[in-house]
Design a protein around this motif. Structure first.
Motif, mmCIF file in Angstrom:
data_model
loop_
_atom_site.group_PDB
_atom_site.id
_atom_site.type_symbol
_atom_site.label_atom_id
_atom_site.label_comp_id
_atom_site.label_asym_id
_atom_site.label_seq_id
_atom_site.Cartn_x
_atom_site.Cartn_y
_atom_site.Cartn_z
ATOM 1 N N GLU A 254 0.818 -1.220 0.000
ATOM 2 C CA GLU A 254 0.000 0.000 0.000
ATOM 3 C C GLU A 254 0.848 1.265 0.000
ATOM 4 O O GLU A 254 0.421 2.303 -0.495
ATOM 5 C CB GLU A 254 -0.934 -0.001 1.207
ATOM 6 C CG GLU A 254 -2.033 -1.062 1.134
ATOM 7 C CD GLU A 254 -2.987 -0.973 2.311
ATOM 8 O OE1 GLU A 254 -2.789 -0.075 3.166
ATOM 9 O OE2 GLU A 254 -3.924 -1.792 2.368
ATOM 10 N N ASP A 255 2.051 1.171 0.551
ATOM 11 C CA ASP A 255 2.927 2.346 0.570
ATOM 12 C C ASP A 255 3.705 2.513 -0.728
ATOM 13 O O ASP A 255 4.570 3.392 -0.850
ATOM 14 C CB ASP A 255 3.888 2.282 1.755
ATOM 15 C CG ASP A 255 4.809 1.060 1.700
ATOM 16 O OD1 ASP A 255 4.728 0.288 0.734
ATOM 17 O OD2 ASP A 255 5.611 0.890 2.633
ATOM 18 N N GLY A 256 3.419 1.630 -1.714
ATOM 19 C CA GLY A 256 4.076 1.734 -3.009
ATOM 20 C C GLY A 256 5.442 1.086 -3.065
ATOM 21 O O GLY A 256 6.115 1.129 -4.113
ATOM 22 N N GLN A 257 5.881 0.476 -1.958
ATOM 23 C CA GLN A 257 7.197 -0.155 -1.905
ATOM 24 C C GLN A 257 7.072 -1.670 -2.066
ATOM 25 O O GLN A 257 5.988 -2.246 -1.928
ATOM 26 C CB GLN A 257 7.869 0.175 -0.566
ATOM 27 C CG GLN A 257 8.018 1.664 -0.294
ATOM 28 C CD GLN A 257 8.863 2.366 -1.330
ATOM 29 O OE1 GLN A 257 9.988 1.948 -1.615
ATOM 30 N NE2 GLN A 257 8.333 3.450 -1.902
ATOM 31 N N ILE A 258 8.206 -2.299 -2.328
ATOM 32 C CA ILE A 258 8.248 -3.756 -2.450
ATOM 33 C C ILE A 258 9.023 -4.303 -1.262
ATOM 34 O O ILE A 258 10.244 -4.140 -1.162
ATOM 35 C CB ILE A 258 8.898 -4.189 -3.775
ATOM 36 C CG1 ILE A 258 8.063 -3.672 -4.939
ATOM 37 C CG2 ILE A 258 9.025 -5.715 -3.845
ATOM 38 C CD1 ILE A 258 8.722 -3.800 -6.270
ATOM 39 N N HIS A 259 8.302 -4.941 -0.364
ATOM 40 C CA HIS A 259 8.890 -5.465 0.864
ATOM 41 C C HIS A 259 9.165 -6.952 0.670
ATOM 42 O O HIS A 259 8.367 -7.811 1.058
ATOM 43 C CB HIS A 259 7.947 -5.206 2.036
ATOM 44 C CG HIS A 259 7.588 -3.755 2.208
ATOM 45 N ND1 HIS A 259 8.531 -2.786 2.452
ATOM 46 C CD2 HIS A 259 6.378 -3.113 2.142
ATOM 47 C CE1 HIS A 259 7.925 -1.606 2.554
ATOM 48 N NE2 HIS A 259 6.628 -1.784 2.366
ATOM 49 N N ASP A 260 10.304 -7.255 0.083
ATOM 50 C CA ASP A 260 10.627 -8.643 -0.291
ATOM 51 C C ASP A 260 11.434 -9.345 0.799
ATOM 52 O O ASP A 260 12.555 -9.805 0.572
ATOM 53 C CB ASP A 260 11.348 -8.697 -1.634
ATOM 54 C CG ASP A 260 12.589 -7.815 -1.690
ATOM 55 O OD1 ASP A 260 12.717 -6.891 -0.851
ATOM 56 O OD2 ASP A 260 13.438 -8.036 -2.576
ATOM 57 N N LEU B 2 9.426 0.847 -17.887
ATOM 58 C CA LEU B 2 10.831 0.461 -17.702
ATOM 59 C C LEU B 2 11.529 1.256 -16.595
ATOM 60 O O LEU B 2 12.747 1.215 -16.482
ATOM 61 C CB LEU B 2 11.620 0.598 -19.004
ATOM 62 C CG LEU B 2 11.190 -0.309 -20.153
ATOM 63 C CD1 LEU B 2 11.928 0.058 -21.433
ATOM 64 C CD2 LEU B 2 11.457 -1.774 -19.804
ATOM 65 N N SER B 3 10.774 1.966 -15.760
ATOM 66 C CA SER B 3 11.397 2.690 -14.652
ATOM 67 C C SER B 3 11.941 1.689 -13.625
ATOM 68 O O SER B 3 11.454 0.567 -13.499
ATOM 69 C CB SER B 3 10.398 3.625 -13.988
ATOM 70 O OG SER B 3 9.274 2.918 -13.493
ATOM 71 N N ARG B 4 12.964 2.102 -12.910
ATOM 72 C CA ARG B 4 13.623 1.268 -11.914
ATOM 73 C C ARG B 4 13.274 1.741 -10.505
ATOM 74 O O ARG B 4 13.243 2.956 -10.244
ATOM 75 C CB ARG B 4 15.130 1.344 -12.094
ATOM 76 C CG ARG B 4 15.752 0.403 -13.118
ATOM 77 C CD ARG B 4 15.371 0.605 -14.535
ATOM 78 N NE ARG B 4 16.303 -0.124 -15.413
ATOM 79 C CZ ARG B 4 16.012 -0.577 -16.611
ATOM 80 N NH1 ARG B 4 14.810 -0.381 -17.125
ATOM 81 N NH2 ARG B 4 16.921 -1.224 -17.335
ATOM 82 N N GLU B 5 13.048 0.790 -9.589
ATOM 83 C CA GLU B 5 12.744 1.110 -8.198
ATOM 84 C C GLU B 5 13.486 0.127 -7.287
ATOM 85 O O GLU B 5 13.614 -1.052 -7.605
ATOM 86 C CB GLU B 5 11.241 1.006 -7.929
ATOM 87 C CG GLU B 5 10.375 1.894 -8.805
ATOM 88 C CD GLU B 5 8.899 1.647 -8.580
ATOM 89 O OE1 GLU B 5 8.479 1.614 -7.407
ATOM 90 O OE2 GLU B 5 8.169 1.462 -9.573
ATOM 91 N N LYS B 6 13.936 0.612 -6.158
ATOM 92 C CA LYS B 6 14.637 -0.238 -5.201
ATOM 93 C C LYS B 6 13.634 -1.044 -4.373
ATOM 94 O O LYS B 6 12.644 -0.509 -3.892
ATOM 95 C CB LYS B 6 15.494 0.620 -4.268
ATOM 96 C CG LYS B 6 16.538 1.476 -4.964
ATOM 97 C CD LYS B 6 17.209 2.412 -3.975
ATOM 98 C CE LYS B 6 18.138 3.378 -4.664
ATOM 99 N NZ LYS B 6 18.736 4.351 -3.720
ATOM 100 N N LYS B 7 13.934 -2.319 -4.198
ATOM 101 C CA LYS B 7 13.178 -3.152 -3.262
ATOM 102 C C LYS B 7 13.852 -3.082 -1.890
ATOM 103 O O LYS B 7 14.989 -2.581 -1.764
ATOM 104 C CB LYS B 7 13.144 -4.601 -3.758
ATOM 105 C CG LYS B 7 12.603 -4.770 -5.170
ATOM 106 C CD LYS B 7 12.691 -6.226 -5.628
ATOM 107 C CE LYS B 7 12.358 -6.374 -7.102
ATOM 108 N NZ LYS B 7 12.479 -7.772 -7.587
ATOM 109 N N ASP B 8 13.196 -3.604 -0.875
ATOM 110 C CA ASP B 8 13.814 -3.628 0.457
ATOM 111 C C ASP B 8 15.157 -4.366 0.425
ATOM 112 O O ASP B 8 16.093 -4.014 1.159
ATOM 113 C CB ASP B 8 12.885 -4.323 1.459
ATOM 114 C CG ASP B 8 11.736 -3.434 1.899
ATOM 115 O OD1 ASP B 8 11.681 -2.258 1.478
ATOM 116 O OD2 ASP B 8 10.886 -3.918 2.678
#
Length: 477
Positions: A387-393, A455-461
């Motif tokens: 929900e916060d838009g992040q990837i909590h892996d 194709l944008s890049r985002e950091k995961k946990d």
């Protein structure tokens, strides 16, 4: 808990799975360019020409070709000391048969390697990672024809000369022992001339499979010997998929069956590439399979001269071997087996076994006594944004933590472990299924199985977690 001070922490990718730009700047058609997308239940297919109504994920992949500076900067932010990648043969020689290389292809990789060096990252380059010019499949049926050896040599000597001051670490063939299995044959040996249909079903006889593999072993030995003679600064390695297998029961028949599996799958190719000769146990296997290889004295000498300096492998899972019928089975990387009741599995059914990595590294080092690098390891999973838009892996962090702990225990056991490059450090196209949904990376790429995404890049946990692992040399997990 800490690894050696010069331990090579990094990550791994393959050109055909993340580069994209499949027909840009003179690149020719390679076998992966003719592979459609698929899923766990619906395997990807090979077509003999590009079809408008099919989706070919390698054509764009994650477009590393146009994003390499951004991606390498992210690798540097994590603290990478090494980046394992590969060269698309068809970017250098579009059909594999040209007299002169494609200069634009050479410039691209030169820029990639210079960008790595700018950040103090050593490139670890695989010369052939599950790709070859499709023109060579059409003309020669891939590695089934020994004429391909000379063409591969020409390609290797071209890139050796061009990148001699940029690349120190080289691997010849990715998961070369995958050629022992039917699926691996299709991926690595490309003996698929005229075939259309699911990759897993491509028909290749055992005779053709091992002839093609023999040609790869010869090609590897030739280019390793050449590198040792002309570029003494190079370190040349092999690369195997290590498919750890235990006997399911203490039934001696299961024990013998597991031993045979390990001989043929795990030890055969590395015995040739490290010891320089075909192992004695393969004589019976060839006899039982009706395989007859013509190996000349000259070829035997080539294999002896072209032995590698260090051993590398992929490790994802283990399985069990049994002679008993009716046992539950599991899928895996190129080959499955009987289900181990003591292990859990990933979303794709691959059993998770960190202790198996420690066991495998000990077995490898006791056998060969040369430095080892784990150049593929990781968890393919369906990463969803919270929900916060992040990837909590956290599941990926747990998988990698346990395998790093196992590697450390192996070093305490006496194993000379030189580095670790988890697979798919940035999301890429899965080689086994041809899908983006099976994600491995520390970096999320907005690209999806229907071809959409910016194709944008985002950091995961896991990005910041791995950054801290590297910064503490494995002390903080």
């Amino acid at each position: 808990m800490a690894f050696r001070k010069d331990f090579l922490w990094g990550g791994a990718c393959a050109a055909n799975q993340f580069e994209g730009a499949w027909n840009v700047d003179g690149k020719g058609i390679s076998v992966p360019d003719l592979c459609t997308n698929g899923t766990k239940r619906n395997p990807k297919c090979i077509t003999t020409e590009i079809r408008e109504n099919r989706f070919y994920p390698s054509h764009e992949a994650i477009d590393f070709y146009h994003h390499y500076k951004e991606d390498i900067a992210l690798f540097a932010e994590m603290g990478f000391r090494v980046f394992r990648t590969s060269i698309n043969w068809t970017r250098i020689y579009p059909t594999g048969m040209e007299e002169e290389p494609n200069e634009k292809g050479l410039v691209f990789y030169e820029n990639v390697f210079k960008e790595c060096k700018k950040y103090g990252i050593e490139p670890l380059v695989t010369l052939s990672h599950y790709e070859m010019p499709y023109a060579l499949v059409e003309k020669y049926n891939g590695w089934a024809d020994r004429n391909v050896i000379a063409l591969f040599e020409k390609y290797c000597y071209t890139v050796f000369d061009r990148y001699q001051n940029l690349v120190k670490y080289w691997l010849t063939f990715n998961e070369i022992n995958g050629g022992v299995t039917p699926l691996g044959t299709t991926l690595s040996l490309s003996t698929v001339r005229g075939y259309e249909g699911p990759v897993a079903d491509a028909p290749v006889s055992p005779q053709v499979r091992f002839e093609a593999l023999h040609h790869q072993l010869l090609a590897s030995a030739k280019v390793v010997a050449y590198a040792h003679e002309h570029y003494p600064q190079f370190q040349m390695g092999d690369m195997n998929v290590f498919l750890t297998a235990y006997p399911l029961t203490c039934d001696p028949e299961d024990v013998l069956a597991a031993q045979k599996h390990n001989h043929v799958i795990n030890w055969f190719c590395s015995d040739v590439q490290i010891r320089g000769e075909y192992p004695s146990y393969m004589k019976r296997y060839f006899k039982e399979q009706g395989i007859c290889l013509e190996i000349s004295e000259e070829e035997k000498e080539i294999l002896k001269r072209g032995t590698v300096d260090f051993y590398t492998c992929s490790y994802y899972m283990s399985s069990c071997i049994t002679t008993h019928e009716g046992e539950a089975t599991v899928e895996g990387n190129l080959a499955g087996g009987a289900k181990n009741p003591y292990l859990q599995a990933s979303d794709w059914g691959w059993q998770i076994d960190p202790d198996g990595l420690r066991y495998s590294l000990n077995e490898i080092y006791e056998r060969y006594r040369i430095p080892i690098m784990v150049v593929e390891n990781g968890l393919g999973a369906r990463d969803e944004k919270a929900e916060d838009g992040q990837i909590h892996d956290s599941y990926r962090i747990d998988y990698l933590r346990r395998h790093i702990e196992a590697m450390y225990e192996a070093t305490e056991d006496g194993v000379d472990l030189m580095g670790y490059t988890p697979w798919g450090c940035i999301d890429l196209v899965s080689a086994s299924t041809g899908e983006m949904a099976k994600r491995y990376g520390f970096i999320y790429v907005n690209k999806f199985d229907d071809g959409t995404g910016d194709l944008s890049r985002e950091k995961k946990d896991s990005f910041d977690w791995y950054k801290n692992v590297i910064a503490t040399n494995g002390q903080c997990l």
